[in-house]
Enzyme design. Structure first.
Site, short mmCIF file in Angstrom:
data_model
loop_
_atom_site.label_atom_id
_atom_site.label_comp_id
_atom_site.label_asym_id
_atom_site.label_seq_id
_atom_site.Cartn_x
_atom_site.Cartn_y
_atom_site.Cartn_z
CD GLU A 124 42.36 38.15 51.95
OE1 GLU A 124 43.15 38.43 51.04
OE2 GLU A 124 41.23 38.66 52.06
NE ARG A 182 38.25 35.95 46.57
CZ ARG A 182 37.61 37.12 46.37
NH1 ARG A 182 38.31 38.22 46.17
NH2 ARG A 182 36.30 37.16 46.40
CG HIS A 185 40.00 41.36 50.26
ND1 HIS A 185 39.93 39.99 50.32
CD2 HIS A 185 39.21 41.72 49.20
CE1 HIS A 185 39.14 39.53 49.38
NE2 HIS A 185 38.68 40.57 48.68
CB THR A 240 42.85 43.57 42.65
OG1 THR A 240 42.73 43.39 41.23
CG2 THR A 240 43.68 44.79 42.95
N GLY A 295 38.14 39.28 32.06
CA GLY A 295 36.67 39.30 32.14
C GLY A 295 36.21 40.70 32.49
NE ARG A 296 31.85 39.78 36.04
CZ ARG A 296 31.32 38.56 36.21
NH1 ARG A 296 30.20 38.25 35.63
NH2 ARG A 296 31.89 37.69 37.01
CB ILE A 297 37.76 42.97 37.36
CG1 ILE A 297 36.48 42.92 38.24
CG2 ILE A 297 38.81 43.87 38.02
CD1 ILE A 297 36.64 42.22 39.57
P1 NAP Z 1 35.16 37.22 35.34
O1 NAP Z 1 34.41 38.28 34.62
O2 NAP Z 1 34.54 35.87 35.51
O3 NAP Z 1 36.60 37.08 34.63
C1 NAP Z 1 37.50 36.06 34.99
C2 NAP Z 1 38.58 35.95 33.93
O4 NAP Z 1 39.50 34.92 34.33
C3 NAP Z 1 38.07 35.55 32.54
O5 NAP Z 1 38.83 36.25 31.57
C4 NAP Z 1 38.38 34.06 32.46
O6 NAP Z 1 38.52 33.70 31.10
C5 NAP Z 1 39.70 34.02 33.24
N1 NAP Z 1 40.00 32.68 33.77
C6 NAP Z 1 39.21 31.90 34.55
N2 NAP Z 1 39.84 30.75 34.84
C7 NAP Z 1 41.04 30.80 34.21
C8 NAP Z 1 42.15 29.90 34.11
N3 NAP Z 1 42.13 28.72 34.71
N4 NAP Z 1 43.23 30.29 33.39
C9 NAP Z 1 43.25 31.48 32.76
N5 NAP Z 1 42.24 32.38 32.82
C10 NAP Z 1 41.15 32.03 33.53
O7 NAP Z 1 35.52 37.67 36.83
P2 NAP Z 1 35.62 39.17 37.40
O8 NAP Z 1 34.28 39.67 37.78
O9 NAP Z 1 36.48 39.97 36.49
O10 NAP Z 1 36.38 38.87 38.78
C11 NAP Z 1 37.63 38.23 38.84
C12 NAP Z 1 38.00 37.91 40.27
O11 NAP Z 1 38.38 39.10 40.96
C13 NAP Z 1 36.83 37.39 41.13
O12 NAP Z 1 36.63 35.99 40.95
C14 NAP Z 1 37.27 37.72 42.53
O13 NAP Z 1 37.93 36.63 43.14
C15 NAP Z 1 38.25 38.88 42.34
N6 NAP Z 1 37.77 40.13 42.97
C16 NAP Z 1 38.48 40.68 43.98
C17 NAP Z 1 38.06 41.87 44.55
C18 NAP Z 1 38.83 42.52 45.66
O14 NAP Z 1 38.22 43.06 46.57
N7 NAP Z 1 40.15 42.51 45.62
C19 NAP Z 1 36.88 42.49 44.11
C20 NAP Z 1 36.17 41.89 43.09
C21 NAP Z 1 36.62 40.71 42.52
P3 NAP Z 1 38.37 32.19 30.58
O15 NAP Z 1 37.12 31.65 31.22
O16 NAP Z 1 38.33 32.35 29.10
O17 NAP Z 1 39.60 31.51 31.04
#
Ligand code: NAP
Length: 264
Positions: free
Chosen positions: A202, A173, A220, A171, A90-92
């Site tokens: 954590e 969860r 984190h 990065t 997705g975005r990240i």
């Molecule tokens: P996003 O844009 O919603 O992207 C999520 C991706 O995961 C999509 O490609 C989605 O595609 C896929 N996905 C969701 N459920 C799935 C499943 N069951 N099996 C396979 N793929 C799946 O989210 P984002 O903004 O990139 O953020 C992702 C996560 O990063 C956040 O939810 C957050 O927990 C984490 N994060 C952590 C930090 C940190 O400080 N370490 C910072 C920011 C974010 P499909 O829907 O097609 O499956």
């Protein structure tokens, strides 16, 4: 007093019982889209640090053990030209893919849905199933939200599919990985190493991680740049103010709760 809104200063909202909030008409908001590049930077920092043993080298120098240059000292793995596997694109995940292009990497991704053809082509992404990604990647980087479906997305089974020379970067969860299984895989060199920004329980650390040199640990800090945290605070405040004024917040996680309020 009645709680009206929970404004999360994060994109992930696994820390909130959204269903319970929705039932009570409480709005839940988050801060998506403004932390992608910063979090991708950290994912890449962990990847580079694990592969090139940066943190290990830092510890060696601080211990006073850098006595002379040696041809065998702290040999790591190349990053350029290798294969990166993105679980979640997705975005990240896509922001990480943009960085990988600068390192001439082959980029595989897996998710429930395939991206549009032009996006795949433009970004040089290849869609594969989870098993193929785990088998073929030199670096596996997790970019999924934590949901009941993705809890323990990586277990002993998935680790066994990875190359013994591969690295796992998280990065997303902590609970996306079965942490005891990862500790075992790192201890027995089943995989080469890992870079972890998030942990299963954590801020408590699995005791097995502490003594391992083949894992890089950060507390984190994925979105923790001054610029991004300032933007996140502003967006969280905008969400909050809109909700309190009775307007639809720009980043509403549970629109059903807003519609229910309207219906009242
Ligand atoms: P996003 O844009 O919603 O992207 C999520 C991706 O995961 C999509 O490609 C989605 O595609 C896929 N996905 C969701 N459920 C799935 C499943 N069951 N099996 C396979 N793929 C799946 O989210 P984002 O903004 O990139 O953020 C992702 C996560 O990063 C956040 O939810 C957050 O927990 C984490 N994060 C952590 C930090 C940190 O400080 N370490 C910072 C920011 C974010 P499909 O829907 O097609 O499956």
């Amino acid at each position: 007093m009645e709680l009206r809104v929970v404004s999360n200063v994060a994109v992930g909202f696994d820390n909130i019982d959204v269903a319970a909030a929705t039932r009570r008409g409480i709005l839940v908001t988050n801060t998506p889209g403004i932390l992608d590049e910063t979090t991708a930077d950290l994912a890449f920092a962990l990847l580079l640090s694990a592969a090139r043993r940066v943190a290990e080298g830092d510890r060696l120098v601080r211990r006073g053990e850098f006595r002379e240059w040696s041809v065998h000292m702290l040999l790591g793995e190349d990053v350029f030209g290798r294969t990166l596997g993105l679980c979640g694109c997705g975005r990240i995940g896509q922001a990480v893919a943009r960085r990988a292009a600068g390192f001439s990497m082959r980029v595989l991704y897996t998710a429930r849905h395939r991206l549009h053809g032009p996006t795949e082509q433009q970004m040089g992404l290849t869609y594969v199933d989870k098993e193929t990604l785990l088998r073929e990647s030199d670096f596996v980087s997790l970019h999924l939200p934590l949901t009941p479906e993705t809890r323990h997305y990586i277990t002993e089974r998935e680790l066994a599919l990875m190359k013994p020379t591969a690295y796992l970067i998280n990065t997303a969860r902590g609970p996306v990985i079965d942490e005891p299984a990862l500790v075992e895989a790192l201890k027995t060199s089943r995989i080469a190493g890992a870079g972890l920004d998030v942990f299963e329980d954590e801020p408590r650390l699995h005791p097995g991680l502490m003594g391992l040199d083949n894992v890089v640990l950060t507390p984190h800090i994925g979105s923790a740049s001054r610029q991004t945290r300032t933007r996140m605070a502003l967006v969280a405040a905008e969400n909050l103010i809109a909700a309190l004024l009775g307007k639809r917040p720009p980043n509403l996680v549970n629109p059903e709760a807003f519609d229910r309020r309207d219906a009242r």
